[in-house]
Scaffold this active site. Structure first.
Site, mmCIF file in Angstrom:
data_model
loop_
_atom_site.group_PDB
_atom_site.id
_atom_site.type_symbol
_atom_site.label_atom_id
_atom_site.label_comp_id
_atom_site.label_asym_id
_atom_site.label_seq_id
_atom_site.Cartn_x
_atom_site.Cartn_y
_atom_site.Cartn_z
ATOM 1 N N GLU A 51 0.822 -1.214 0.000
ATOM 2 C CA GLU A 51 0.000 0.000 0.000
ATOM 3 C C GLU A 51 0.855 1.262 0.000
ATOM 4 O O GLU A 51 0.325 2.378 -0.031
ATOM 5 C CB GLU A 51 -0.916 0.018 1.228
ATOM 6 C CG GLU A 51 -1.946 -1.104 1.268
ATOM 7 C CD GLU A 51 -1.335 -2.452 1.635
ATOM 8 O OE1 GLU A 51 -1.785 -3.479 1.083
ATOM 9 O OE2 GLU A 51 -0.385 -2.476 2.457
ATOM 10 N N SER A 186 10.252 -9.808 -14.121
ATOM 11 C CA SER A 186 10.101 -11.141 -13.524
ATOM 12 C C SER A 186 9.122 -12.016 -14.294
ATOM 13 O O SER A 186 8.513 -12.924 -13.724
ATOM 14 C CB SER A 186 9.666 -11.039 -12.052
ATOM 15 O OG SER A 186 10.654 -10.395 -11.295
ATOM 16 N N TYR A 261 11.808 -18.564 -10.311
ATOM 17 C CA TYR A 261 11.938 -18.406 -8.871
ATOM 18 C C TYR A 261 11.465 -19.583 -8.025
ATOM 19 O O TYR A 261 11.897 -19.720 -6.887
ATOM 20 C CB TYR A 261 11.155 -17.159 -8.417
ATOM 21 C CG TYR A 261 11.643 -15.887 -9.067
ATOM 22 C CD1 TYR A 261 12.885 -15.358 -8.758
ATOM 23 C CD2 TYR A 261 10.861 -15.212 -9.997
ATOM 24 C CE1 TYR A 261 13.338 -14.191 -9.345
ATOM 25 C CE2 TYR A 261 11.299 -14.040 -10.581
ATOM 26 C CZ TYR A 261 12.535 -13.535 -10.252
ATOM 27 O OH TYR A 261 12.971 -12.381 -10.846
ATOM 28 N N ARG A 301 21.489 -5.724 -15.980
ATOM 29 C CA ARG A 301 21.613 -7.002 -16.679
ATOM 30 C C ARG A 301 21.019 -6.819 -18.068
ATOM 31 O O ARG A 301 19.902 -6.330 -18.213
ATOM 32 C CB ARG A 301 20.860 -8.113 -15.943
ATOM 33 C CG ARG A 301 21.204 -9.531 -16.471
ATOM 34 C CD ARG A 301 20.240 -10.592 -15.978
ATOM 35 N NE ARG A 301 18.941 -10.453 -16.629
ATOM 36 C CZ ARG A 301 17.795 -10.287 -15.972
ATOM 37 N NH1 ARG A 301 17.760 -10.205 -14.666
ATOM 38 N NH2 ARG A 301 16.653 -10.175 -16.650
ATOM 39 N N ASP A 303 19.824 -8.604 -21.573
ATOM 40 C CA ASP A 303 19.396 -9.883 -22.153
ATOM 41 C C ASP A 303 19.390 -9.766 -23.667
ATOM 42 O O ASP A 303 18.829 -8.798 -24.216
ATOM 43 C CB ASP A 303 17.989 -10.237 -21.670
ATOM 44 C CG ASP A 303 17.890 -10.318 -20.153
ATOM 45 O OD1 ASP A 303 18.951 -10.427 -19.499
ATOM 46 O OD2 ASP A 303 16.766 -10.273 -19.621
ATOM 47 N N GLU A 316 16.293 -6.827 -23.849
ATOM 48 C CA GLU A 316 15.960 -5.793 -22.875
ATOM 49 C C GLU A 316 17.114 -5.582 -21.911
ATOM 50 O O GLU A 316 18.082 -6.354 -21.869
ATOM 51 C CB GLU A 316 14.693 -6.136 -22.105
ATOM 52 C CG GLU A 316 14.777 -7.390 -21.255
ATOM 53 C CD GLU A 316 13.468 -7.677 -20.534
ATOM 54 O OE1 GLU A 316 13.457 -7.531 -19.290
ATOM 55 O OE2 GLU A 316 12.479 -8.036 -21.198
ATOM 56 N N ASN A 318 17.723 -4.577 -17.675
ATOM 57 C CA ASN A 318 17.118 -4.444 -16.349
ATOM 58 C C ASN A 318 18.072 -3.634 -15.481
ATOM 59 O O ASN A 318 19.190 -4.072 -15.203
ATOM 60 C CB ASN A 318 16.889 -5.817 -15.724
ATOM 61 C CG ASN A 318 15.757 -6.571 -16.378
ATOM 62 O OD1 ASN A 318 14.610 -6.465 -15.975
ATOM 63 N ND2 ASN A 318 16.070 -7.332 -17.415
ATOM 64 N N GLY A 322 17.143 -9.016 -10.774
ATOM 65 C CA GLY A 322 17.117 -9.934 -9.652
ATOM 66 C C GLY A 322 18.512 -10.055 -9.067
ATOM 67 O O GLY A 322 19.483 -10.241 -9.799
#
Length: 359
Positions: A51, A186, A261, A301, A303, A316, A318, A322
């Site tokens: 929230e 993710s 994950y 990172r 890709d 892409e 990031n 992660g």
């Protein structure tokens, strides 16, 4: 007279947040809590609930462990609520371990810039560009990097002209295609679509996470990743050895959230990737070029797809990938000779030496 020992560098780990990647962010924080050198750094865990409430959270790394039966979550009961970081005392550097919207997209970076607080990772513009896959591809193409064919589905287009959108996708792309939220990570909301019958449902699934959707041409080739670190003292960015995620396509059609994950059997990671030396070097060059194209700082990172003819196509970037001990980013640096603890230290030091203000 006994000398007072120097004060440790105080690092605020900010994690959780309002995006769908809340649990991954919390798990990342747990990994950093476990690895960070507490002889050097005083760690202040700051959790953000779904929230948007900020709390002084538990520093017990096991509390934030991710598993198939446990998706860690920051709640109002996770600690004492605070209105600002200043309530927790002086902070030397913030490590924003937030993934997705409201964290990785330049929002918290803007807040920290306004407050004059140093932080780990990319700045406002680079974070925003890196989060929005549409503008990311435009920037890459503008810098001469190869990107795959794609179609952007904007909210108004889908709400008013669905049949026209579907016709355009069929005219411009070949199946299979990958439908994904434009501003999420993710693999949340990502669907592989093999024919037109599944297209509308896939777009609706992506729109659950983001009203703006990207439909990408499925490319032939190997999916390769490369980790990038900013240069020290104004030096050039550094690229790790490339890595590869090998997916068991009998168990997963692509590298989705569960394969990433929650499952030990659907995919395995290989670092370094088994590539010819010249191709591996080209991947590293492209990764650095992508990092520089968006104005990256700290870490990213990248890709890519490596085609059979050796062409490297950027998929892409990031800007806050992660970052658990078993994530590809840290594993690629480990294979390059930099341990997880050393990597955490390097990122904090990069943030501390970066000047405040415009740069």
């Amino acid at each position: 007279m006994t000398e007072t020992p120097p004060r440790k560098i105080r690092v605020a780990l900010v994690f959780g947040g309002r995006s769908g990647e809340h649990a991954i962010s919390a798990a990342t924080a747990g990994g950093v809590m476990k690895a960070i050198d507490t002889d050097v750094y005083d760690v202040l865990p700051v959790g953000i609930t779904r929230e948007g409430r900020w709390v002084l959270a538990s520093g017990d790394a096991s509390r934030w462990q991710l598993s198939a039966g446990n998706l860690p979550e920051v709640t109002a009961d996770s600690g004492r609520e605070i209105a600002s970081l200043s309530e927790a005392g002086p902070v030397d550097v913030v490590f924003p371990l937030l993934h997705g919207p409201y964290g990785e997209d330049g929002t918290i970076q803007g807040l920290l810039e306004l407050a004059g607080v140093r932080y780990v990772g990319a700045g406002v513009l680079a974070s925003a560009v890196g989060m929005d896959k549409h503008y990311m591809k435009l920037v890459f193409a503008g810098h001469g990097l190869a990107v795959g064919p794609y179609v952007v589905v904007r909210p108004g287009d889908w709400e008013r002209r669905q049949s026209e959108v579907v016709d355009r996708i069929q005219a411009e792309l070949d199946f299979p295609v990958f439908v994904k939220p434009a501003r999420a990570g993710s693999s949340l909301g990502v669907t592989r679509v093999d024919d037109v019958t599944g297209l509308a449902d896939a777009i609706e699934e992506a729109r659950f996470h983001d009203p703006k959707v990207l439909v990408e041409q499925g490319l032939q080739g190997r999916e390769i990743e490369c980790a990038v670190l900013g240069g020290r003292q104004g030096g050039p960015p550094r690229a790790s050895v490339p890595g590869e995620i090998v997916v068991d396509h009998g168990a997963a059609s692509f590298y989705d959230f569960e394969a990433k994950y929650l499952s030990d059997s659907q995919a395995r990671t290989e670092a370094p990737a088994d590539l010819p030396d010249d191709v591996a070097e080209r991947v590293r060059e492209v990764a650095v070029q992508a990092f520089e194209a968006i104005g990256g700082e700290g870490l990213s990172r990248v890709d890519v797809f490596v085609a059979r003819d050796g062409e490297v196509v950027v998929n892409e970037i990031n800007t806050m990938p992660g970052f658990t001990p078993i994530s590809m980013y840290s594993k690629m640096w480990e294979a390059s000779g930099l341990s997880y603890t050393e990597l955490v230290d390097e990122l904090i030091q990069l943030a501390l030496e970066r000047p405040l203000g415009l740069r």
